[in-house]
Motif scaffolding. Structure first.
Motif, mmCIF file in Angstrom:
data_model
loop_
_atom_site.group_PDB
_atom_site.id
_atom_site.type_symbol
_atom_site.label_atom_id
_atom_site.label_comp_id
_atom_site.label_asym_id
_atom_site.label_seq_id
_atom_site.Cartn_x
_atom_site.Cartn_y
_atom_site.Cartn_z
ATOM 1 N N CYS A 95 6.507 1.474 -2.765
ATOM 2 C CA CYS A 95 5.921 0.227 -2.590
ATOM 3 C C CYS A 95 5.640 -0.613 -3.873
ATOM 4 C CB CYS A 95 4.109 0.926 -1.891
ATOM 5 S SG CYS A 95 4.893 1.088 0.052
ATOM 6 N N ASN A 96 5.467 0.333 -4.897
ATOM 7 C CA ASN A 96 5.493 -0.485 -6.206
ATOM 8 C C ASN A 96 6.461 -0.483 -7.508
ATOM 9 O OD1 ASN A 96 2.585 -1.488 -6.113
ATOM 10 N ND2 ASN A 96 2.178 0.815 -5.420
ATOM 11 N N ASP A 126 0.940 -1.089 0.020
ATOM 12 C CA ASP A 126 -0.096 -0.085 -0.110
ATOM 13 C C ASP A 126 0.827 1.286 -0.226
ATOM 14 O OD1 ASP A 126 -1.021 -0.333 3.136
ATOM 15 O OD2 ASP A 126 1.211 -0.024 1.773
ATOM 16 N N ALA A 127 0.626 2.481 0.238
ATOM 17 C CA ALA A 127 0.865 3.086 0.227
ATOM 18 C C ALA A 127 1.795 3.779 1.522
ATOM 19 C CB ALA A 127 -0.170 5.016 0.095
ATOM 20 N N GLN A 156 8.880 12.223 -5.663
ATOM 21 C CA GLN A 156 7.416 11.310 -6.585
ATOM 22 C C GLN A 156 7.689 9.467 -6.594
ATOM 23 O OE1 GLN A 156 9.115 14.308 -7.160
ATOM 24 N NE2 GLN A 156 7.663 15.417 -5.960
ATOM 25 N N THR A 157 8.961 9.035 -6.310
ATOM 26 C CA THR A 157 8.693 8.028 -6.597
ATOM 27 C C THR A 157 7.420 7.115 -5.499
ATOM 28 O OG1 THR A 157 11.256 7.662 -6.749
ATOM 29 C CG2 THR A 157 10.171 5.855 -6.005
ATOM 30 N N ASP A 158 7.058 6.061 -6.083
ATOM 31 C CA ASP A 158 6.082 5.160 -5.677
ATOM 32 C C ASP A 158 6.548 3.930 -5.550
ATOM 33 O OD1 ASP A 158 4.017 3.880 -4.653
ATOM 34 O OD2 ASP A 158 3.005 3.621 -6.751
ATOM 35 N N SER A 197 4.425 9.202 4.904
ATOM 36 C CA SER A 197 5.042 10.323 4.105
ATOM 37 C C SER A 197 6.886 10.032 4.776
ATOM 38 C CB SER A 197 5.366 12.032 4.369
ATOM 39 O OG SER A 197 4.622 11.747 5.487
ATOM 40 N N ILE A 257 9.231 7.582 3.460
ATOM 41 C CA ILE A 257 9.790 8.248 2.547
ATOM 42 C C ILE A 257 11.270 8.758 2.448
ATOM 43 C CG2 ILE A 257 8.819 9.995 -0.468
ATOM 44 C CD1 ILE A 257 6.139 8.713 0.270
ATOM 45 N N TRP A 260 15.497 7.771 -7.352
ATOM 46 C CA TRP A 260 14.454 7.714 -6.764
ATOM 47 C C TRP A 260 14.524 9.455 -6.063
ATOM 48 C CZ3 TRP A 260 16.041 4.261 -1.137
ATOM 49 C CH2 TRP A 260 15.714 2.539 -1.549
ATOM 50 N N CYS A 319 6.136 -3.468 1.338
ATOM 51 C CA CYS A 319 4.813 -2.443 2.525
ATOM 52 C C CYS A 319 4.030 -2.900 2.695
ATOM 53 C CB CYS A 319 4.613 -0.953 1.803
ATOM 54 S SG CYS A 319 6.225 -0.371 1.024
#
Length: 819
Positions: A68-69, A35-36, A64-66, A39, A42, A61, A80
């Motif tokens: 967990c995906n 999941d997300a 804006q890097t996602d 912050s 991150i 990195w 995650c």
């Protein structure tokens, strides 16, 4: 939850770790845990990116890097759960050094380690920002400093992998509180101290990898308290002593690898380890008894130890056995014939032992067999029919026995006479019986004179008596084992008429060389001028003169020379005696004269040099020569205890006899030298700028890899017909010009190869030599092969060349070759 559960045995720890990590990540996805990311985490990942100095896997990195995906890759894997990182796996691109390089070389370059501003404590603080971590794997990132004990604050951690970094110091005892830990991989660092037996309190620990470090001492009997341990690797450390018998109580153990340490004495009974499938004990001093093993084993590597006596017959029930390597021991008698036809056997290496007897003519070979090596033993009689049949699927090596065959080089029948009697004595544990029987046989072949005449230093009587000292209940004394270790190669060369070794006086040497006449000068090598001389019986010898700086210790050098005097191998120039005289007017400098057998057909380099009045060496001849030289160097590395390394390997130190048999000279004399004039005014000698290297434990310092590197130059030279060109040899990483040309696009460049072999050299054979040469010359020392691997590849290249040549030869020629 994402649980990292134990799997079945793996043939490599890296595969095991990756499989467990991957299974965790897959489970996370299946259960929708990705999941997300919060912050806070991150920001912590970006801080980690900066702390690790932006390795390529993390270079892209940003905020804006996602995370967990991100798609998993070989260098990056993140998973995650509930806004937290639970799996963090990063593989960097720092050059992986051997532990010897890390201790002895300047490894501060940016491509090897992180900068001086890095702090392992800061790294730990960053990692602790991910309190739910279950898998933490930071590999080849150049991380240095001590292992941070504060990582014990990660209660969910199941996998901790810090392999191939530069961590130093000991394993923190605080790691004993990581109650969920299942895998701990700390191999290829520079950790030291004793084996961390306090980790046995971890209830779930099943995998422990500590190879390629500097752990010392012995394995404690408390090893049995690791009750759930499935995999244990401790290769390439400095562990000593006897393997504790309590190790047999690790009932779940599937992989045990303890190679290249200094373990000694008999191996305990391992038959109760019913789950053990992979056993690697090579390169120690185990023996003389052969241990009891369980028949579920798949791979057994016990080469280069001190095992003696017959090969146990229990192997005939090892139906799952795929690899068995017992080479470079002192095993004797006839091997169990069923060993050759085990249903799963793929690799069987019994070479360089003292096996004897007649193999059945109808000997069966297993259908899965790929490599069989029974070379350098004492087998007699007709060659089994299965070994005479050409096969592109099997590599069969049986040279240096006494088989009645023209296939592969054999010794005369007299070479193998009397071996069963001698080996029966050798297998006994009663020292009195060993001494009595061995002395009787040795008296007939003058081996006692060869060995005992060399022991002439100030403590020779004390040391000589200790060789035959009384034994204890655990077996033969280590001194006697060392004695019999050298006895084997001496017996193997008893038919070569090599004179006995001795200590010469300077007057005797002057008589032998006609007062060191310039007419008798054979040449001037790196270590000194060489003269031809004659013993009293007319035997030609070579006399080498050199000057040595003996501020270190005269007796230490004498002991080193006496070690060299004992070495006998058909591919090594035999040292027959020496003379040590103090140089007049020089307190710390001495003249050292070495008397060795005379090899009368020049050097490999001289044979490769093109002249109009001589025929060039064929490709097959070149392969036979480098195989022989390689076996000589391999014997120095792993056939002796202690091994001898840093042997100044080059084509001028590979001598050839009239049959083009290769013999390596000047081994054990590595050092830096400069020209000098002797004080007596008669001899031009070489004066050292450093001492002769008399350290017999230098394998741990990477000197074996230096021999391999230099042997790579030898291989290039037989391909090119001339020495390889080095571009800018003073550069930090000199480039070998021809190597890049030869391996371009994996296709041989026939315009670069010696024209004398073009047209007769088979492409596959040449490609095999070029491939192993490139590996020998690798800038990464840890990536260079062992001499055992080098010889194996060269033998394969020779076999390919021989098979194709046989297919192309007329049928009547093939028939003659088989008779």
């Amino acid at each position: 939850m994402c649980s990292v559960s134990p799997k079945s045995v793996k043939q490599g720890w890296k595969f095991l770790v990756l499989l467990k990590v991957s299974s965790c990540c897959i489970a996370c996805i299946l259960f929708g845990l990705a999941d997300a990311l919060s912050s806070t985490q991150i920001q912590s990942l970006l801080a980690l990116q900066k702390l690790l100095e932006r390795p390529s896997a993390l270079n892209s990195w940003s905020l804006q890097t996602d995370f967990c995906n991100l798609p998993p890759s070989s260098s990056l894997n993140i998973s995650c759960s509930d806004g937290n990182i639970i799996v963090l796996q990063i593989v960097g691109d720092k050059i992986s050094l051997s532990v010897e390089q890390k201790f002895n070389a300047n490894y501060t370059e940016a491509n090897v380690r992180l900068s001086d501003s890095f702090s392992s404590d800061s790294l730990a603080n960053a990692i602790l920002k991910f309190p739910n971590l279950r898998v933490l794997s930071l590999v080849s990132l150049g991380i240095w400093g001590v292992l941070p004990g504060k990582l014990d604050r990660l209660p969910s951690l199941q996998v901790l992998n810090f392999s191939s970094n530069l961590f130093s110091g000991s394993v923190p005892q605080r790691f004993a509180s990581l109650g969920s830990l299942e895998i701990l991989a700390l191999d290829n660092n520079i950790l030291n101290g004793p084996f961390p037996d306090w980790l046995n309190v971890l209830p779930n620990l099943d995998t422990l990898y500590l190879s390629s470090n500097r752990f010392v001492g012995s394995l404690p009997s408390s090893i049995s308290l690791f009750q759930n341990l499935q995999s244990l690797t401790l290769d390439h450390n400095l562990l000593t002593g006897q393997l504790p018998s309590s190790i047999s109580r690790l009932k779940y153990l599937q992989l045990l690898s303890l190679s290249e340490n200094m373990f000694a004495d008999n191996i305990p009974n391992l038959g109760s380890l019913r789950n053990l499938q992979y056993l690697n004990l090579r390169g120690n001093s185990f023996g003389p008894d052969f241990p009891i093993l369980g028949n579920q084993l798949v791979s057994v590597y016990m080469q280069s130890n001190k095992l003696a006596g017959p090969i146990p017959r229990f192997f005939q029930s090892f139906y799952n056995l795929q690899s068995l390597d017992l080479s470079f021991n002192s095993l004797s008698g006839a091997p169990p014939f069923t060993l050759f036809s085990l249903p799963s056997i793929r690799l069987l290496d019994l070479s360089d032992n003292q096996l004897s007897g007649v193999l059945p003519y109808n000997l069966s070979l297993g259908t899965a067999l790929v490599l069989l090596d029974i070379s350098s033993n004492f087998f007699t009689g007709p060659l089994p029919r299965a070994l005479t049949l050409p096969s592109s699927e099997k590599l069969l090596k049986f040279q240096e026995n006494c088989f009645v065959t023209a296939l592969q080089q054999q010794q005369p029948q007299a070479y193998c006479q009397g071996m069963p009697t001698l080996m029966a004595a050798h297998s006994s544990h009663h020292v009195g019986l060993i001494v009595g029987v061995v002395s009787g046989v040795v008296a007939m072949i003058a081996v006692v004179a060869i060995l005992l005449a060399t022991i002439r230093s100030f403590n020779r009587s004390k040391r000589g008596s200790s060789l035959l000292a009384e034994h204890n209940t655990s077996g033969v004394q280590p001194e006697l084992l060392s004695y019999t270790r050298y006895l084997s190669p001496v017996i193997k060369t008893r038919m070569t008429d090599i004179p006995q070794s001795r200590v010469f006086s300077l007057q005797q040497l002057e008589e032998m060389t006609h007062n060191f006449s310039q007419k008798e000068v054979l040449g001037e090598g790196q270590h000194g001028q060489v003269y031809k001389g004659w013993l009293e019986d007319g035997t030609a010898v070579a006399v080498k003169s050199m000057a040595v700086d003996l501020r270190q210790d005269v007796t230490q050098l004498q002991a080193h020379i006496e070690l060299l005097l004992k070495i006998r191998h058909r591919n090594l120039v035999s040292l027959l005696g020496y003379c040590l005289e103090r140089e007049i007017g020089q307190q710390n400098y001495w003249h050292l004269f070495l008397v060795s057998e005379f090899v009368d057909n020049g050097t490999l380099r001289s044979k490769l040099a093109k002249t109009e009045d001589k025929e060039s060496l064929s490709w097959s001849q070149r392969l036979d020569i480098v195989v022989g030289a390689g076996k000589g160097i391999q014997h120095l590395h792993s056939g002796l205890v202690p091994g001898i390394f840093n042997n100044d390997v080059n084509t001028t130190n590979i001598l050839l006899d009239q049959n083009l048999l290769a013999k390596v000279c000047d081994f054990g004399l590595a050092g830096h030298w400069q020209d000098s004039q002797g004080s007596d005014g008669k001899l031009t000698v070489q004066k050292p700028t450093t001492y002769i290297d008399v350290n017999h434990q230098r394998r741990k310092l990477g000197l074996s890899e230096m021999d391999v590197y230099n042997f790579g130059h030898v291989l290039l030279e037989i391909v090119l017909g001339k020495p390889a060109t080095i571009e800018n040899p003073y550069a930090a990483k000199p480039k070998i010009k021809e190597l890049e040309l030869l391996i371009t696009d994996h296709v041989p460049r026939w315009d670069v190869i010696d024209s004398a072999v073009v047209g007769t050299c088979m492409a596959e054979s040449l490609a095999t030599v070029l491939d192993i040469a490139a590996k020998c010359l690798s800038e990464d020392i840890s990536a260079r092969p062992s001499m055992e691997d080098v010889v194996w590849n060269l033998q394969y290249a020779a076999q390919v060349q021989e098979n194709v040549s046989r297919e192309l030869s007329p049928p009547d020629t093939q028939t003659k070759a088989r008779t």
